[in-house]
Design a protein around this motif. Structure first.
Motif, PDB file in Angstrom:
ATOM      1  N   ALA A 102      37.490  90.622  68.641  1.00 13.51           N
ATOM      2  CA  ALA A 102      37.666  91.518  67.870  1.00 13.51           C
ATOM      3  C   ALA A 102      39.003  92.272  68.154  1.00 13.51           C
ATOM      4  O   ALA A 102      39.481  92.224  69.532  1.00 13.51           O
ATOM      5  CB  ALA A 102      36.598  92.394  67.656  1.00 13.51           C
ATOM      6  N   ASP A 103      39.588  92.647  67.186  1.00 13.09           N
ATOM      7  CA  ASP A 103      41.019  93.634  67.544  1.00 13.09           C
ATOM      8  C   ASP A 103      42.073  92.885  68.058  1.00 13.09           C
ATOM      9  O   ASP A 103      43.002  93.600  68.772  1.00 13.09           O
ATOM     10  CB  ASP A 103      40.501  94.878  68.456  1.00 13.09           C
ATOM     11  N   THR A 104      42.151  91.748  68.308  1.00 12.23           N
ATOM     12  CA  THR A 104      43.223  90.921  68.766  1.00 12.23           C
ATOM     13  C   THR A 104      44.403  90.550  67.716  1.00 12.23           C
ATOM     14  O   THR A 104      44.085  90.844  66.536  1.00 12.23           O
ATOM     15  CB  THR A 104      42.992  89.566  69.344  1.00 12.23           C
ATOM     16  N   SER A 105      45.554  90.919  68.385  1.00 12.81           N
ATOM     17  CA  SER A 105      46.649  90.725  67.471  1.00 12.81           C
ATOM     18  C   SER A 105      47.257  89.515  66.850  1.00 12.81           C
ATOM     19  O   SER A 105      47.941  89.178  65.778  1.00 12.81           O
ATOM     20  CB  SER A 105      48.037  91.567  68.079  1.00 12.81           C
ATOM     21  N   ASP A 106      46.584  88.405  67.788  1.00 14.95           N
ATOM     22  CA  ASP A 106      46.827  86.718  67.177  1.00 14.95           C
ATOM     23  C   ASP A 106      45.751  86.239  67.736  1.00 14.95           C
ATOM     24  O   ASP A 106      45.288  86.480  68.986  1.00 14.95           O
ATOM     25  CB  ASP A 106      48.328  86.559  68.057  1.00 14.95           C
ATOM     26  N   LEU A 107      45.505  85.064  66.981  1.00 13.53           N
ATOM     27  CA  LEU A 107      44.459  84.108  67.200  1.00 13.53           C
ATOM     28  C   LEU A 107      44.689  83.512  68.839  1.00 13.53           C
ATOM     29  O   LEU A 107      43.858  83.000  69.448  1.00 13.53           O
ATOM     30  CB  LEU A 107      44.128  83.071  66.304  1.00 13.53           C
ATOM     31  N   ALA A 108      45.976  83.388  69.128  1.00 12.10           N
ATOM     32  CA  ALA A 108      46.288  82.605  70.416  1.00 12.10           C
ATOM     33  C   ALA A 108      45.729  83.459  71.614  1.00 12.10           C
ATOM     34  O   ALA A 108      45.801  82.927  72.650  1.00 12.10           O
ATOM     35  CB  ALA A 108      47.891  82.517  70.566  1.00 12.10           C
ATOM     36  N   TYR A 109      45.675  85.053  71.182  1.00 13.21           N
ATOM     37  CA  TYR A 109      45.425  85.718  72.473  1.00 13.21           C
ATOM     38  C   TYR A 109      43.824  85.916  72.378  1.00 13.21           C
ATOM     39  O   TYR A 109      43.521  86.684  73.397  1.00 13.21           O
ATOM     40  CB  TYR A 109      46.182  87.130  72.192  1.00 13.21           C
ATOM     41  N   SER A 110      42.948  85.476  71.497  1.00 14.31           N
ATOM     42  CA  SER A 110      41.521  85.521  71.653  1.00 14.31           C
ATOM     43  C   SER A 110      40.991  84.968  72.795  1.00 14.31           C
ATOM     44  O   SER A 110      41.267  84.049  73.245  1.00 14.31           O
ATOM     45  CB  SER A 110      40.958  84.880  70.091  1.00 14.31           C
ATOM     46  N   ALA A 111      40.001  85.838  73.496  1.00 12.81           N
ATOM     47  CA  ALA A 111      39.426  85.424  74.705  1.00 12.81           C
ATOM     48  C   ALA A 111      38.172  85.867  74.800  1.00 12.81           C
ATOM     49  O   ALA A 111      37.900  87.194  74.866  1.00 12.81           O
ATOM     50  CB  ALA A 111      40.179  85.874  75.814  1.00 12.81           C
ATOM     51  N   ILE A 112      37.011  85.200  74.785  1.00 14.68           N
ATOM     52  CA  ILE A 112      35.613  85.458  74.552  1.00 14.68           C
ATOM     53  C   ILE A 112      34.902  85.039  75.940  1.00 14.68           C
ATOM     54  O   ILE A 112      35.128  83.991  76.287  1.00 14.68           O
ATOM     55  CB  ILE A 112      34.841  85.162  73.410  1.00 14.68           C
ATOM     56  N   ASN A 113      34.202  85.901  76.518  1.00 10.06           N
ATOM     57  CA  ASN A 113      33.600  85.470  77.727  1.00 10.06           C
ATOM     58  C   ASN A 113      32.286  84.444  77.452  1.00 10.06           C
ATOM     59  O   ASN A 113      31.791  84.722  76.201  1.00 10.06           O
ATOM     60  CB  ASN A 113      32.965  86.600  78.677  1.00 10.06           C
ATOM     61  N   GLU A 114      32.285  83.397  78.379  1.00 10.23           N
ATOM     62  CA  GLU A 114      31.044  82.615  77.801  1.00 10.23           C
ATOM     63  C   GLU A 114      29.589  83.200  77.966  1.00 10.23           C
ATOM     64  O   GLU A 114      28.753  82.622  77.175  1.00 10.23           O
ATOM     65  CB  GLU A 114      30.998  81.506  78.885  1.00 10.23           C
ATOM     66  N   SER A 115      29.523  84.300  78.271  1.00  9.04           N
ATOM     67  CA  SER A 115      28.225  84.923  78.278  1.00  9.04           C
ATOM     68  C   SER A 115      28.064  85.406  76.912  1.00  9.04           C
ATOM     69  O   SER A 115      26.806  85.530  76.481  1.00  9.04           O
ATOM     70  CB  SER A 115      28.350  86.378  79.384  1.00  9.04           C
ATOM     71  N   VAL A 116      29.014  85.752  76.228  1.00  8.19           N
ATOM     72  CA  VAL A 116      28.952  86.059  74.720  1.00  8.19           C
ATOM     73  C   VAL A 116      28.280  84.754  74.082  1.00  8.19           C
ATOM     74  O   VAL A 116      27.365  84.837  72.924  1.00  8.19           O
ATOM     75  CB  VAL A 116      30.221  86.436  74.037  1.00  8.19           C
ATOM     76  N   GLY A 117      28.805  83.708  74.378  1.00  9.99           N
ATOM     77  CA  GLY A 117      28.163  82.359  73.851  1.00  9.99           C
ATOM     78  C   GLY A 117      26.769  82.365  73.951  1.00  9.99           C
ATOM     79  O   GLY A 117      25.930  81.812  72.974  1.00  9.99           O
ATOM     80  N   ARG A 118      26.143  82.669  74.958  1.00  4.19           N
ATOM     81  CA  ARG A 118      24.578  82.477  75.508  1.00  4.19           C
ATOM     82  C   ARG A 118      23.981  83.527  74.648  1.00  4.19           C
ATOM     83  O   ARG A 118      22.911  83.258  74.038  1.00  4.19           O
ATOM     84  CB  ARG A 118      24.544  82.781  77.076  1.00  4.19           C
ATOM     85  N   LYS A 119      24.705  84.712  74.220  1.00  2.56           N
ATOM     86  CA  LYS A 119      23.969  85.729  73.520  1.00  2.56           C
ATOM     87  C   LYS A 119      24.106  85.382  72.008  1.00  2.56           C
ATOM     88  O   LYS A 119      23.124  85.640  71.245  1.00  2.56           O
ATOM     89  CB  LYS A 119      24.879  87.170  73.340  1.00  2.56           C
ATOM     90  N   LEU A 120      25.026  84.725  71.754  1.00  4.61           N
ATOM     91  CA  LEU A 120      24.946  83.980  70.252  1.00  4.61           C
ATOM     92  C   LEU A 120      23.886  82.965  70.069  1.00  4.61           C
ATOM     93  O   LEU A 120      23.277  82.829  69.050  1.00  4.61           O
ATOM     94  CB  LEU A 120      26.515  83.469  69.991  1.00  4.61           C
TER      95      LEU A 120
END
Length: 380
Positions: A74-92
């Motif tokens: 969320a709130d990233t200015s560009d898709l290239a800068y999107s960075a999601i921690n793998e712990s979020v993947g486990r929550k999803l």
């Protein structure tokens, strides 16, 4: 004298009905003005068509992955800068109704043979990688392997078993894939761990693609995830492209260029029409003396202005079509430069042209309509 008066009246009646002839009389200025207008309108059509083409391509790409929701930072200015921690993947993955979750890395590498190669990172065992249909060789099994789209393999002049250096690491080409999307077929795919290492993103992904047990629950699950994990932005796969910050900025830029085209083109149009009014002062005075109302004179000048603007629109669209055809002949990248000439973007260009013609012709038309017939007939 009566015959002369009738002849003059007939001449100006014909002049009124043939706006194109009036513009052709000053064809040098007409063509220059139309050319200036066409550049702005061409830019609007090209950028808008490119944006629509990219949207269609991304939507087709996401639909082909057979996923229902896409998550980015969320709130990233560009898709290239999107960075999601793998712990979020486990929550999803723990959310009720989620069938599978696949992490995706998006990166770019520079090679001697190619100025840039789009590189995807997928976990070999996760569902989303099945979108890449292997037509030669096999799929990924290890971290030092790469599969390439046919255009990318041809550009790199490699085949199954050859070695490709990506950054400082050597990868063996184990497969050639097809997806039906030129954007992807001009790229390469490595394992998620290899992509994380190459991009300096340990235990992070760019996106998470989610397959649901019931796709009809996509919006309900989107709201639930937004409440539970506020650090990510989740969109249905069919709406992901529209919600990308990159695309939103591009749309803002297109409207800004539209406004600039109206301002710059309007000034040029106004200059042309003012000069036209000066040159035809005696003619306009004669029309007024023969009984033409101010409204008719106003309409005559505005009609010329709008027609001139529409001439610029036609020229701009033709130029945009020609440039798009040339762009698509570029080796490797041509297939990615898809320009969609949709009704919406053509309607936007038409609206800009009409506004430009109205604004550029309004003051000259008002001035012509308010000329005193006596003074106009005396004008030299």
């Amino acid at each position: 004298q009566g015959g002369t008066s009738q002849g003059v009246q007939g001449r100006f009646a014909q002049l009124k009905s043939e706006t194109l002839r009036l513009l052709w009389r000053r064809r040098g200025r007409t063509l220059l003005t139309a050319a200036g207008i066409s550049i702005g309108l061409m830019t609007i059509v090209l950028l808008g068509g490119l944006a629509d083409g990219v949207l269609a391509m991304i939507n087709r790409m996401m639909a082909a992955k057979d996923v229902d929701l896409i998550a980015r930072q969320a709130d990233t200015s560009d898709l290239a800068y999107s960075a999601i921690n793998e712990s979020v993947g486990r929550k999803l993955a723990a959310q009720p109704g989620v069938q599978s979750v696949s992490g995706i890395i998006i990166g770019v590498v520079t090679l001697e043979e190619m100025p840039f190669l789009l590189l995807w990172g997928y976990a070999p065992h996760e569902a989303a990688i099945h979108h890449f249909k292997i037509v030669e060789g096999r799929g990924l099994l290890g971290n030092r392997e790469v599969i390439l789209g046919r255009p990318a393999a041809d550009a790199l002049k490699v085949g199954i078993g050859n070695i490709v250096r990506l950054g400082e690491v050597s990868f063996r080409v184990v497969g050639i894939f097809e997806t039906g999307v030129s954007y992807e077929e001009s790229s390469g795919v490595v394992s998620l761990r290899a992509a994380q290492s190459l991009g300096g993103r340990p235990r992070q992904v760019s996106l998470y693609a989610m397959k649901l047990n019931d796709p009809q629950q996509a919006y309900a699950l989107q709201a639930a995830i937004a409440a539970a994990i506020p650090d990510i932005a989740v969109s249905p796969s069919s709406e992901f492209a529209e919600n990308m910050p990159d695309m939103q900025r591009l749309n803002v830029m297109i409207w800004a260029i539209s406004g600039l085209a109206i301002v710059v083109g309007g000034i040029g149009m106004m200059n042309t029409m003012i000069m036209s009014v000066y040159e035809r002062t005696r003619e306009i005075g004669t029309l007024r003396a023969l009984g033409w109302r101010r409204r008719k004179v106003l309409g005559l000048i505005l009609k010329e202005s709008v027609l001139l603007s529409l001439l610029g629109l036609v020229t701009g669209v033709v130029l945009a079509l020609a440039i798009s055809l040339v762009m698509q002949q570029i080796p490797l990248w041509g297939g990615m430069l898809i320009i969609a000439f949709t009704p919406a973007i053509l309607a936007q260009a038409l609206l800009v042209a009409l506004i430009l013609g109205a604004i550029g012709g309004l003051y000259p038309a008002w001035r012509a309509a308010n000329l005193s017939p006596v003074e106009a007939l005396r004008y030299e």
